[in-house]
Scaffold this active site. Structure first.
Site, PDB file in Angstrom:
ATOM      1  N   LYS A 297      48.514  11.376 -23.295  1.00  9.63           N
ATOM      2  CA  LYS A 297      48.343  12.675 -22.636  1.00  9.63           C
ATOM      3  C   LYS A 297      47.507  13.561 -23.563  1.00  9.63           C
ATOM      4  O   LYS A 297      47.722  13.562 -24.786  1.00  9.63           O
ATOM      5  CB  LYS A 297      49.717  13.287 -22.382  1.00  9.63           C
ATOM      6  CG  LYS A 297      49.715  14.551 -21.543  1.00  9.63           C
ATOM      7  CD  LYS A 297      51.145  15.021 -21.268  1.00  9.63           C
ATOM      8  CE  LYS A 297      51.198  16.253 -20.387  1.00  9.63           C
ATOM      9  NZ  LYS A 297      52.588  16.658 -20.058  1.00  9.63           N
TER      10      LYS A 297
ATOM     11  N   SER B 146      53.436  17.491 -15.172  1.00  9.85           N
ATOM     12  CA  SER B 146      52.098  17.719 -15.675  1.00  9.85           C
ATOM     13  C   SER B 146      51.415  16.477 -16.249  1.00  9.85           C
ATOM     14  O   SER B 146      50.196  16.467 -16.389  1.00  9.85           O
ATOM     15  CB  SER B 146      52.159  18.785 -16.770  1.00  9.85           C
ATOM     16  OG  SER B 146      52.882  18.307 -17.886  1.00  9.85           O
TER      17      SER B 146
ATOM     18  N   SER C 167      58.002  16.794 -16.568  1.00 13.54           N
ATOM     19  CA  SER C 167      56.595  16.383 -16.576  1.00 13.54           C
ATOM     20  C   SER C 167      56.340  14.909 -16.868  1.00 13.54           C
ATOM     21  O   SER C 167      55.209  14.447 -16.749  1.00 13.54           O
ATOM     22  CB  SER C 167      55.810  17.230 -17.578  1.00 13.54           C
ATOM     23  OG  SER C 167      55.528  18.482 -17.014  1.00 13.54           O
TER      24      SER C 167
END
Ligand SMILES: [Zn+2]
Lengths: 474, 470
Positions: B74, B149, B173
Site C-alpha cells: 500500500k 482504503s 481498510s
C-alpha cells in the site's frame, strides 16, 4: 518599585538536558554543529516516523524533580498543536495535565522559599534565521531553519507566583541554575539558550488579589531578567495609576532600549488542541528506577551552602560571596577539610575562594592534605600569609607537598630565632619610631612589619613580628 | 500459485524468483491500465531483489520463508528511494529516505516488493475513490469499487498481480476491501505489527496487515511482519504468536458468538452468508450462540471523532516547508494555506476540519472527550463478550462491492461501509475477513471473525474452517 505596590512574579524556566541524544531519536544532542547535520526521519517529522522516548532524558528529568523536592508521579505525553516552521510536525510533544514532576520548592540563599508547580518534559523546536530588514519572521525576505535543535530534550520548570521582587527573581534563577548544573542535567548556559526564562509579572496593592499578568519573553541573561521585571512592574503601576487597566498579553523585552512591547494579546492566543500523544505509552518509572536516580544525585547547592556557612560565626557579605565561589567551583572539600582539622575556617574559605579558585584546573593538583598542611604552617607562624599564598600557588601549579615547596623556597630559615635578630636590627635602625611605638603609638607596628618584610623579601610572618615587638616593649 | 507453494518451489530451486517476478509483472502489465492498482511499479528494485534471492538459492543459502514471493505494498508504507504518496498530491514526488519496518521484514524473509498500490487519500475512504490519482477498479467487476482504503492492495491480490499484499486498517481498510475483492484480510491486534514507516492516519487505530488468497498465506505473511520493533513504542513487547502451526487447530469446542449488531442493516445476501458461516462452524464442532453487544452501535460516531482528531494533528506536517509539494506564496502562512488547499482532497479536508473542531477549546469535552469514553465502554463490552465466547462472528461489510459514485455524494453512506469493522480498531483487537459465498451478481461476500488481543491464531484457525467449508 513605587511604594504602596507589590509585584507578583512567576517564572517559567526551560532547560535543555545534557543527554547524548535527542528526546525521541538517536541524533546527537550537540550545540553548534553545522545546520541540519543532526537530523533523521524522526526529528524531521517525516511521514511514518515514530518517537521513542530517551530513558536518559527521563532520568535527568527525575533528577531535577528530586533536586526540587517534587512529587515524581506517573505521567503522560500530549501533543501541543500549532503551525510554526521551526516545528517539523507542527505539533510539539509535551507533558500536559500529568507532568513527571509536580509540587516542589526551592530555597534561596536569602532564606526565601519559592514553590515549584511543575517540572515537565518536552521537545525543543528548531531554530529559524530570518533574512531581511526586520530580523523577524514577519517581513523577512527569506527564512532558513536549522533542525539540529528540533527534538532536543527540555524540562520546563514552572514556579509558583511566589516571587516579590526582580532581585528575588534573579536570585531564584541563579540558584535554580546552580541546582540544574549540580544534577548534571543542564549546562545552565543562558547565552547559548540552553537555559531560557520567561517571566509572568503582575502588580497589586499589598493584600489585594492578583492583578492581570503579562508574560515577558526574550530574557537572555540574569541582568535582562532583573531589568525587564522592574521595567514591566513600573509600566503596569503607571498604567493603573493613570486610570488604565493591564491587558493580559505576551511582551517582548528589548535589551538595547530597555523596554517591553506587545508581542500578542490574549485574544490572539492559539488554541493548542492538546490531546494524548498516541505514539507514546504512559511513563511510569518504577520505585527501583526512581531510587537509583535519587541515590545517584550529589548534594544540592542549598545543602552544601548550609554546611559551609556552619563553619563561620556571623558570616560577612564577603564571606557569603566567597561561599558562592566555592559552591560554583565545587571546592567545598578544602574548607571542610581545614575546618575539620581544627584550622581557622575564615582563612580556609578565603584561601579557597581566592588562591584555589583563581588557579585554572589547579584543584586537580592540590590535594586537601597539602592545603591543610599549608594552612597549618601558616597558623603556627612558620609561614607568613604571603608565604602561605606562594606555597599554595606552587602546589596548584605543580602539585606535591607543602614541606617540599617550603624547603625549595627556603622559607623555613626565617622562623623564630632568625626573625628575632632581624626585628632587633630594625628597632636599632629606627630609634625614633621605636620610642613612639613604645609610648603607645600602635599604628607604628605596621611600619616595623613593613621594614622587616623589606629585609626578608616578604618572607616574615606579620603576626610573629608583632609578637616580638610587643615582647621588646615589655 | 499460493505464496507458500511459490516460496517452497523457490527454496527448492524449482522456480526462480526472477521467473516468479516476471509472472507478476506480466499480470500487472496486462491489467494495471484498466484497474489502476499500482501507482508505481518498482521494476528495477524488484528485479535486483529477485536476483539476490536466486543468488542465495544458487549458493545454498536459505532466502527465507517468503523466498521469491512478489508482494504489493500500500502506498502509505515508506520505501527508501521509491516514491511514496499516500495517494495525495501533497506528497507527489516524495521519495522517503528510509524503509518501513514491515517492508524490511518482508525483504529479510525473501519477499520481493513489486510496487506501491493505490489507496484512498491518506487512507481516508472506503472505496479508493478519494485517491488523488483516480480510483482503483475491482478486478471481479471493473464497474465496481474494490473497497478501501487499501483497495489497490486488495485488487492486486485478487487480480493475481501478487500473491501477497500489505494494507493498513484504521477502521476496516484491510477487511472491507478483502471482502469486496473475495480474498482474506487480517487486521492484527494493535501493536502486533510495527507502524514504523506507515504514514499515519489515526495513530491509535492504524495497524498494518496482510492480504492473501488463502488463510495459510495470510498467516505466513503476518508471522513474518509481526513482532516487537524498538522503533515503535506502541509495539507489543511479547514475541509474535505462532500462527502457521495452529492453522489446523479447528474450532471444535470453541464458543462462537453471532453478534446481532454485526449484521444489523446488512443486505439480505450478506446476512444469509453469515448465517451459513455460523452453521459451518457449528458443523465443525463449535458451539454457536447469538448475542447482542449494543455498545457496538456507538462505534461509528466515536470513530468519526477520534480518527479525524488524530488525523488533524498527524497531517499538520504537510505544510510545504520541508518536503513534498509546495505552492509558492509571498508569506509563510499563505504558502502553508495554498499548499494545503491544493495538496489535499475534499475528504481529507473534511476530516481535518472535523478533527480540529472536535479538539478545540470548548468542544473537546463534548466531542473528543466523549468519544474516548465511548471507546472505553466498547473495550469493556468486548471484554465481557469474551468471557462468554472465544470468537465473535459477523459481516465484514454491509453489502457486496458497490458501483462507482454510489456513495460519494453522501459521506455518511460511505462511512457506514465500515460500521462492522470499526469496533475492532477502537478496542485495539484482532479480526479476520474471509470470503464465504457470493451474493448479488455473483460477487463475493466476506464474513468477519473477531477476537480479543493476540487471538490471531484462534481466528485464523476458524477462518481456515470457513475457507474449507466455503
Ligand atoms: Zn533525529
Amino acid at each position: 518599585m513605587k511604594s504602596g505596590w507589590e509585584m507578583v512574579v512567576g517564572l517559567e524556566v526551560h532547560t535543555e538536558l545534557r543527554t547524548a541524544t535527542k528526546l525521541f531519536c538517536s541524533c546527537a544532542n550537540e550545540f553548534g554543529a553545522a545546520p541540519n547535520t543532526h537530523v533523521c526521519p524522526v526529528c524531521l517529522g517525516l511521514p511514518g516516523s515514530l518517537p521513542v522516548l530517551n530513558e536518559r532524558a527521563v532520568e535527568m528529568a527525575m533528577s531535577i524533580g528530586f533536586a526540587l523536592r517534587c512529587t515524581i508521579a506517573p505521567s503522560t505525553f500530549h501533543r501541543k498543536n500549532y503551525f510554526y516552521p521551526d516545528m517539523p510536525k507542527n505539533f510539539q510533544i509535551s507533558q500536559y495535565d500529568l507532568p513527571i514532576n509536580s509540587s516542589g520548592y526551592l530555597d534561596l540563599p536569602d532564606g526565601s522559599h519559592v514553590g515549584i508547580e511543575r517540572a515537565h518534559m518536552e521537545e525543543d523546536t528548531g531554530k529559524s534565521t530570518h533574512l531581511g530588514a526586520s530580523g523577524r519572521l514577519h517581513g523577512a525576505e527569506r527564512s532558513l531553519v536549522d533542525y539540529n535543535r528540533a527534538g532536543v530534550p527540555l524540562v520546563e520548570i514552572v514556579s509558583a507566583p511566589d516571587i516579590r521582587s526582580a532581585a528575588q527573581a534573579r536570585l531564584y534563577v541563579a540558584e535554580l541554575r546552580r541546582v540544574l548544573i549540580a544534577t548534571g542535567a543542564s549546562d545552565g548556559r543562558m547565552e547559548e539558550g540552553s537555559l531560557r526564562v520567561d517571566a509572568n509579572v503582575s502588580v497589586r496593592r499589598p493584600g489585594a488579589p492578583f492583578g492581570t499578568r503579562c508574560e515577558i519573553k526574550n530574557l537572555n541573561s540574569l541582568r535582562s531578567l532583573q531589568r525587564a521585571i522592574d521595567y514591566e512592574a513600573d509600566r503596569q503601576i503607571e498604567l493603573i495609576e493613570d486610570g488604565g487597566t493591564v491587558r493580559q498579553e505576551t511582551r517582548h523585552w528589548d535589551e538595547s532600549t530597555g523596554v517591553t512591547s506587545t508581542m500578542r494579546v490574549k485574544e490572539e492566543a492559539e488554541d493548542y488542541r492538546y490531546f494524548r500523544e498516541p505514539d507514546l505509552v504512559d511513563l511510569a518509572p518504577d520505585a527501583a528506577w526512581r531510587d537509583r536516580v535519587a541515590a545517584a544525585l550529589p548534594p544540592m547547592p542549598g545543602v552544601r551552602r548550609t554546611a559551609l556557612l556552619q563553619h563561620l560565626v556571623d558570616p560577612t557579605d564577603a564571606q557569603r560571596e566567597a561561599v558562592e565561589v566555592v559552591l560554583d567551583l565545587d571546592l567545598d572539600r578544602y574548607v571542610h577539610g581545614a575546618a575539620e582539622a581544627g584550622l581557622d575556617a575564615a582563612t580556609a574559605l578565603a584561601r579557597t575562594a581566592n588562591e584555589v579558585a583563581g588557579a585554572e584546573d589547579g584543584a586537580d593538583r592540590l590535594s586537601v592534605e597539602a592545603f591543610i598542611g599549608t594552612l597549618r604552617l601558616e597558623a603556627s607562624g612558620q609561614l607568613s600569609a604571603t608565604q602561605a599564598k606562594t606555597v599554595l600557588a606552587d602546589l596548584l601549579a605543580e602539585g606535591g607537598a607543602p614541606e617540599e615547596v617550603v624547603a625549595r623556597r627556603g622559607f623555613t630559615q626565617l622562623a623564630s630565632d632568625a626573625l628575632d635578630g632581624i626585628v632587633d636590627e630594625v628597632i636599632a635602625a629606627n630609634a625614633d619610631e621605636w620610642s613612639r611605638y613604645r609610648d603607645g603609638d600602635d599604628k607604628l607596628a605596621q611600619f616595623f612589619i613593613g621594614q622587616v618584610m623589606a629585609r626578608t623579601r616578604g618572607q616574615a610572618n606579620g603576626k610573629a613580628v608583632v609578637e616580638i615587638l610587643r615582647s621588646r616593649r615589655g | 500459485m499460493s505464496a507458500i507453494d511459490l516460496a517452497a518451489s523457490v527454496r527448492r530451486g524449482e522456480v526462480t524468483a526472477t521467473d516468479a517476478l516476471a509472472t507478476a509483472l506480466r499480470a500487472i502489465d496486462a491489467r494495471n491500465d484498466e484497474l489502476n492498482v499500482f501507482l508505481h511499479v518498482d521494476r528495477d528494485g524488484a528485479e535486483a531483489r529477485a536476483r539476490a534471492v536466486d543468488d542465495a538459492v544458487a549458493s545454498g543459502r536459505d532466502p527465507g520463508p517468503l523466498a521469491g514471493v512478489p508482494v504489493a505494498l500500500k502506498d502509505n508504507l515508506c520505501t527508501r528511494g521509491v516514491p511514496t504518496t499516500a495517494s495525495s498530491r501533497i506528497l507527489e514526488g516524495w521519495r522517503p529516505p528510509y524503509t518501513a519496518t514491515v517492508v524490511e521484514r518482508l525483504v529479510a524473509a525473501g519477499a520481493v516488493p513489486v510496487g506501491k498500490t493505490n489507496l484512498d487519500e491518506f487512507a481516508m475512504g472506503s472505496s479508493t475513490e478519494t485517491s488523488a490519482f483516480g480510483p482503483t477498479r475491482n478486478p471481479l467487476d471493473p464497474e465496481r469499487v474494490p473497497g478501501g482504503s487499501s483497495g489497490g492492495s486488495a485488487a492486486a491480490v485478487a487480480a493475481g498481480m501478487a500473491p501477497l499484499a500489505l494494507g493498513s486498517d484504521t477502521g476496516g481498510s484491510i477487511r472491507q476491501p478483502a471482502a469486496l475483492c473475495g480474498i482474506v484480510g487480517v487486521k492484527p491486534t494493535y501493536g502486533l505489527v510495527s507502524r514504523y514507516g506507515l504514514i499515519a492516519f489515526a495513530s491509535s487505530l492504524d495497524q498494518i496487515g496482510p492480504f492473501a488468497t488463502s488463510v495459510a498465506d495470510a498467516a505466513l505473511c503476518l508471522e513474518v511482519i509481526a513482532g516487537h520493533d524498538p522503533r515503535d513504542t506502541t509495539s507489543l513487547p511479547e514475541p509474535a504468536p505462532a500462527l502457521v502451526d495452529h492453522l489446523d487447530d479447528g474450532v471444535a469446542g470453541r464458543r462462537v458468538g453471532l453478534v446481532s449488531e454485526l449484521v444489523e442493516g446488512a443486505d439480505a445476501d450478506v446476512v444469509a452468508q453469515v448465517e451459513r458461516a455460523a452453521a459451518a462452524l457449528e458443523a465443525a464442532g463449535a458451539q454457536v450462540v447469538r448475542l447482542s453487544i449494543p455498545e457496538l452501535r456507538l462505534g461509528l460516531s466515536a470513530y468519526y471523532l477520534i480518527a479525524p482528531a488524530e488525523a488533524s494533528s498527524n497531517l499538520a506536517r504537510y505544510d510545504g516547508v520541508r518536503y513534498g509539494r509546495r505552492v509558492a506564496a509571498d508569506e509563510l502562512g499563505a504558502m502553508n494555506e495554498a499548499t494545503r488547499t491544493l495538496g489535499f482532497g475534499d475528504e481529507v479536508k473534511r476530516r481535518i476540519m472535523l478533527g480540529t473542531y472536535a479538539l478545540s477549546a470548548g468542544y473537546y469535552d463534548a466531542y473528543y472527550g466523549q468519544a474516548l469514553k465511548v471507546r472505553t465502554r466498547m473495550i469493556e463490552a468486548f471484554r465481557r463478550a469474551y468471557e462468554q465466547v472465544d470468537v465473535l462472528l459477523g459481516a465484514t461489510a454491509p453489502s457486496v462491492a458497490f458501483r462507482f459514485g454510489e456513495k460519494t455524494a453522501n459521506p455518511l453512506a460511505m462511512y457506514l461501509s465500515d460500521v462492522f469493522t470499526i469496533p475492532t480498531n477502537l478496542a485495539g483487537e484482532a479480526a479476520v475477513s474471509v470470503p464465504f459465498g457470493t451474493g448479488e451478481a455473483g460477487l463475493p461476500i466476506g464474513v468477519q471473525l473477531l477476537g480479543p488481543g493476540r487471538s490471531e491464531a484462534r481466528l485464523l484457525a476458524a477462518a481456515r474452517v470457513l475457507e474449507v467449508a466455503s
